[in-house]
Design a protein around this motif. Structure first.
Motif, PDB file in Angstrom:
ATOM      1  N   ALA A   1     -59.849  39.483 -15.707  1.00  0.00           N
ATOM      2  CA  ALA A   1     -58.610  38.896 -15.216  1.00  0.00           C
ATOM      3  C   ALA A   1     -58.478  37.665 -15.160  1.00  0.00           C
ATOM      4  O   ALA A   1     -57.584  36.641 -15.565  1.00  0.00           O
ATOM      5  CB  ALA A   1     -58.082  39.478 -14.080  1.00  0.00           C
ATOM      6  N   VAL A   2     -59.679  37.098 -14.445  1.00  0.00           N
ATOM      7  CA  VAL A   2     -59.886  35.634 -14.240  1.00  0.00           C
ATOM      8  C   VAL A   2     -60.198  34.836 -15.549  1.00  0.00           C
ATOM      9  O   VAL A   2     -59.552  33.868 -15.633  1.00  0.00           O
ATOM     10  CB  VAL A   2     -60.958  35.462 -13.228  1.00  0.00           C
ATOM     11  CG1 VAL A   2     -61.354  33.893 -13.083  1.00  0.00           C
ATOM     12  CG2 VAL A   2     -60.515  35.699 -11.897  1.00  0.00           C
ATOM     13  N   LYS A   3     -61.171  35.277 -16.358  1.00  0.00           N
ATOM     14  CA  LYS A   3     -61.567  34.740 -17.584  1.00  0.00           C
ATOM     15  C   LYS A   3     -60.178  34.421 -18.595  1.00  0.00           C
ATOM     16  O   LYS A   3     -60.101  33.372 -18.959  1.00  0.00           O
ATOM     17  CB  LYS A   3     -62.399  35.577 -18.280  1.00  0.00           C
ATOM     18  CG  LYS A   3     -63.387  34.700 -19.074  1.00  0.00           C
ATOM     19  CD  LYS A   3     -64.301  35.563 -19.901  1.00  0.00           C
ATOM     20  CE  LYS A   3     -63.969  35.773 -21.218  1.00  0.00           C
ATOM     21  NZ  LYS A   3     -64.482  36.970 -21.745  1.00  0.00           N
ATOM     22  N   ARG A   4     -59.496  35.683 -18.534  1.00  0.00           N
ATOM     23  CA  ARG A   4     -58.259  35.640 -19.407  1.00  0.00           C
ATOM     24  C   ARG A   4     -57.322  34.641 -18.972  1.00  0.00           C
ATOM     25  O   ARG A   4     -56.656  34.103 -19.464  1.00  0.00           O
ATOM     26  CB  ARG A   4     -57.725  36.886 -19.687  1.00  0.00           C
ATOM     27  CG  ARG A   4     -58.588  37.773 -20.456  1.00  0.00           C
ATOM     28  CD  ARG A   4     -57.843  39.347 -20.163  1.00  0.00           C
ATOM     29  NE  ARG A   4     -56.768  39.411 -21.117  1.00  0.00           N
ATOM     30  CZ  ARG A   4     -56.049  40.776 -21.185  1.00  0.00           C
ATOM     31  NH1 ARG A   4     -56.319  41.666 -20.499  1.00  0.00           N
ATOM     32  NH2 ARG A   4     -54.950  40.616 -21.840  1.00  0.00           N
ATOM     33  N   SER A   5     -57.173  34.519 -17.683  1.00  0.00           N
ATOM     34  CA  SER A   5     -56.213  33.741 -16.947  1.00  0.00           C
ATOM     35  C   SER A   5     -56.464  32.259 -17.216  1.00  0.00           C
ATOM     36  O   SER A   5     -55.756  31.448 -17.519  1.00  0.00           O
ATOM     37  CB  SER A   5     -55.942  34.128 -15.615  1.00  0.00           C
ATOM     38  OG  SER A   5     -55.386  35.480 -15.396  1.00  0.00           O
ATOM     39  N   ASN A   6     -57.537  31.963 -16.895  1.00  0.00           N
ATOM     40  CA  ASN A   6     -57.983  30.555 -17.166  1.00  0.00           C
ATOM     41  C   ASN A   6     -57.724  29.914 -18.398  1.00  0.00           C
ATOM     42  O   ASN A   6     -57.694  28.859 -18.689  1.00  0.00           O
ATOM     43  CB  ASN A   6     -59.861  30.590 -16.566  1.00  0.00           C
ATOM     44  CG  ASN A   6     -59.962  30.710 -15.237  1.00  0.00           C
ATOM     45  OD1 ASN A   6     -58.881  30.710 -14.314  1.00  0.00           O
ATOM     46  ND2 ASN A   6     -61.183  30.929 -14.816  1.00  0.00           N
ATOM     47  N   GLU A   7     -58.191  30.943 -19.642  1.00  0.00           N
ATOM     48  CA  GLU A   7     -57.849  30.449 -20.985  1.00  0.00           C
ATOM     49  C   GLU A   7     -56.412  30.072 -21.037  1.00  0.00           C
ATOM     50  O   GLU A   7     -56.030  29.200 -21.900  1.00  0.00           O
ATOM     51  CB  GLU A   7     -58.146  31.488 -21.971  1.00  0.00           C
ATOM     52  CG  GLU A   7     -59.639  31.659 -22.230  1.00  0.00           C
ATOM     53  CD  GLU A   7     -60.048  32.936 -23.221  1.00  0.00           C
ATOM     54  OE1 GLU A   7     -58.970  33.472 -23.910  1.00  0.00           O
ATOM     55  OE2 GLU A   7     -61.293  33.319 -23.029  1.00  0.00           O
TER      56      GLU A   7
END
Lengths: 293, 436
Positions: B420-426
């Motif tokens: 969730a964090v990785k995708r949101s940061n993108e």
């Protein structure tokens, strides 16, 4: 037959002009806009645009979530197309017999086709809703199975596949019935006289003669499952849970309309456009060859 | 049809048309909103009472579908040059609106129209959420905060005290077990708006940031922080409870309401904006503050959700006068108090809150005070004032998608939150790229 020739050279062009105009405005213009948008990154309000070349496509194909959506689409479309056509064939064969109340059965089978897909989705959702649907309630009581499509991806997928097949059943059966009725009875009867069982007659006479219909329906169902099922997904699962029912067309909508990522959404539309074009070309090529009898 | 008959019909039509243009001499203000059901009716009543309060302007309220759809429709209309004057936008669209260059900031509008509103009379936590460099950009309209609804009848049937709702998550677990074991209900609790309630608000409630850079207020290069120790602990508990039936995930947005309304579960944290519908539900319910994990986390404050009214560029000055009058009307204490009573949204004006207190409203309906108390529980810190992120709509979708994967047992808690964090940061980086 004598050929009719227009006296005025321009009249034929004038006559097809409305159709051309409609095609340009509603097909070529949006398609061109998609192509153009696909090479830009745009702010939602369109006040900032950055030319990025093919970067939108590059990101798309590198994204594991787009690949996942591709796989989801593949499973969904394959199930809807293959099972949809198979079930329709079975139903059409049953409806092609002389039985009492045939007209009633035929009408009942054709009926669902008159229902808009999102509405059909809502009807099935009501029957299958984990909180107030009758089916999960019975499943829970009888076989202790929790049909919770709100959380379980497989159950959600099953729900949308079943609904999509059910709604399109009438369309498929209508074509199969027409196909069946154009097969001369004498052929089937002759084979029965020669000692073939009715299953053998179906296998060796009916099915080969139906192959053009089958081929046509396979293509039509594939297009249906790829594009027309958007309303169903939107009304029932919204691509969830956990992205389990997010087919390509829904993802393009989600990224473009909900998330306002117009560049990526346009790139996805272009991919869909290519798929649709390929399918159409494929179909025309084969229809021209008339498949095989 | 013979000729004389059609002539008469034509005449009638012409007269009707002329008549309606005369009636339309008032300046028309278009207002697109996204509330439906009981809330939508309340919006229409509010607009009606504004129209009846004066005869210069006519606000025409259009329901334009859910928030996301109406925002997209408004953007298309704006780009085509016929945007509505006023658009209701949800809190997650704030960053997009702020940077759009398409808005007429509310503070500016009020200054230009010489309308004096003392913004000190409004709840600071709410104003801060929608202010940019100290100036208010959109008028808070429906501001809610999550509260903890529970079913008193089920509590009584399970042998629990209906006047003592759980205050900690440990108690939620304990009560749920009693409820399930006694057969009073099938599940312990469900939730509305999973990301907003269980992730965003749970972080600020425990004094923790949802994202870096002061939850995004201090720059576009913020990153999500929900896969930290607290996030993992909290979501692990939820995942475990989902397996045991203590928690039962019911979908995004409002879709879990059924579970509570059907009395399949006893508790449901959800927006205070649901209070109006709850009153019509026929259930014996109450609302309490959100549960807390206790030490070592401080109890700070919840954040608001809901929507604000944005004014869009590109209209005549005369029309903006009407827009300003309407916004002034909405911000009045009388309207705020009425709106709050009808809906459960927080009255954002302090005089309105005083009026309601003097009336004895909160004593008679204590559940209406819960959200206000939560918002003012402690002075907001840099991490708990609110959240302002680009692509927030999609970030919320991503968080909920990963929560679903976790609750369905498809991913471990840590892996799901990391994704969730990785995708949101993108998504955050993509947004920042456009505005660099």
């Amino acid at each position: 037959m004598s050929q009719v020739v227009f006296k005025n050279k321009w009249l034929p062009y004038l006559l097809i002009l409305p159709q051309i105009a409609v095609t340009i405005v509603f097909f070529f213009w949006p398609a061109f806009t998609s192509l153009r948008l696909a090479v830009y990154r745009t702010s939602p309000f369109g006040d900032r645009t950055v030319f990025v070349g093919l970067q939108n496509f590059q990101r798309l194909f590198q994204s594991v979530y787009y690949q996942k959506s591709l796989l989801t689409t593949l499973i969904f479309s394959a199930c809807v197309t293959i099972f949809g056509v198979l079930i329709s064939l079975g139903v059409a064969l049953l409806l092609n017999q002389s039985i009492r109340g045939l007209a009633v059965f035929r009408t009942a089978i054709l009926w669902p086709y008159g229902i808009a897909l999102p509405i059909a989705g809502i009807i099935w959702m009501f029957m299958l809703h984990p909180s107030f649907g009758i089916v999960p309630y019975l499943l829970k009581d009888v076989i202790n199975y929790d049909f919770d499509w709100i959380l379980k991806g497989d159950a959600a997928m099953l729900l949308v596949i079943v609904t999509a097949i059910w709604t399109n059943l009438g369309y498929n059966v209508a074509f199969y019935l027409a196909g069946l009725q154009s097969i001369p009875r004498s052929l089937v009867e002759a084979s029965l006289v020669d000692g073939a069982t009715s299953l053998k007659a179906i296998r060796h006479i009916t099915l080969p003669l139906l192959s053009p219909t089958t081929f046509f329906l396979l293509v039509m169902n594939l297009i249906y499952s790829l594009f027309d099922t958007f309303g169903l997904i939107d009304a029932v699962t919204k691509g969830g849970p956990g992205g389990a029912t997010e087919i390509l067309i829904y993802k393009a909508y989600r990224d473009g309309i909900l998330s306002l990522n117009l560049g990526s959404s346009a790139a996805q539309s272009v991919v869909l456009m290519v798929i649709a074009t390929l399918l159409t070309v494929f179909q025309f090529k084969f229809i021209e060859r008339k498949v095989s009898y | 049809m013979n000729n004389s008959k059609s002539l008469i019909i034509l005449l009638v039509l012409v007269i009707a048309l002329v008549g309606s243009t005369v009636a339309q001499a008032k300046t028309q203000i278009d207002f697109w909103f996204s509330l439906s059901g009981q809330l939508g009716e309340t919006v229409e009543q509010l607009v009606k009472s504004f129209n009846e309060s004066q005869d210069e302007f006519e606000v025409v309220a259009f329901f334009r579908g859910a928030y996301a759809e109406s925002m997209t429709a408004a953007i298309a209309a704006y780009r085509a040059g016929n945007a509505p004057h006023i658009l209701q936008v949800y809190e997650v669209g704030t960053q997009t609106m702020l940077l759009s260059g398409a808005v007429y900031p509310v503070y500016q509008l009020m200054e230009d129209q010489n309308i004096n509103i003392d913004w000190n009379d409004y709840i600071p936590a709410v104003l801060a959420y929608y202010s940019h460099e100290g100036n208010l950009y959109s008028l808070p309209f429906n501001s809610s905060s999550p509260v903890f609804f529970y079913n008193k009848d089920i509590f009584a049937a399970a042998g629990l005290d209906p006047e003592k709702p759980p205050t900690t998550w440990q108690e939620v677990e304990e009560y749920s077990r009693k409820i399930i074991e006694s057969g009073a209900a099938r599940y312990g609790f469900t939730t509305g708006w999973p990301s907003w309630v269980l992730i965003e608000n749970m972080h600020t409630w425990h004094g923790l940031p949802f994202a870096s850079k002061g939850n995004g207020f201090e720059g576009l290069d913020a990153e999500l922080l929900i896969n930290g120790e607290f996030g993992v602990k909290h979501v692990s508990a939820l995942a475990k409870w989902q397996e045991e039936g203590i928690f039962h995930y019911g979908g995004r947005g409002d879709s879990a309401n059924w579970i509570f309304l059907n009395e399949e579960c006893a508790m449901m944290p959800h927006s205070s904006g649901l209070i109006g519908s709850m009153k019509q539900s026929g259930l014996n319910w109450a609302a309490a503050p959100l549960p807390h994990w206790g030490d070592p986390y401080p109890k700070v404050n919840t954040i608001i959700g809901g929507a604000t009214l944005w004014v869009l560029n590109g209209h005549e000055s005369e029309e903006y006068k009407g827009v300003a009058e309407f916004l002034k009307f909405v911000a009045q204490p009388e309207q705020q108090a009425w709106w709050h009573k009808q809906t459960g949204y927080v009255p954002i004006s302090l005089p309105a809150a005083e009026m309601l207190t003097a009336e004895g409203h909160f004593e008679a309906q204590p559940f209406q005070k819960v959200a206000i108390n939560e918002l003012n529980n402690a002075p907001p810190t840099r991490d708990t004032m609110g959240i302002r992120l680009g692509n927030f709509v999609e970030i919320r979708n991503v968080v909920e998608e990963e929560l679903e994967n976790i609750f369905a047992g498809k991913k471990s808690v840590k892996a799901g939150l990391d994704d969730a964090v990785k995708r949101s940061n993108e998504l955050l980086r993509e947004f920042a790229e456009i505005y660099q």
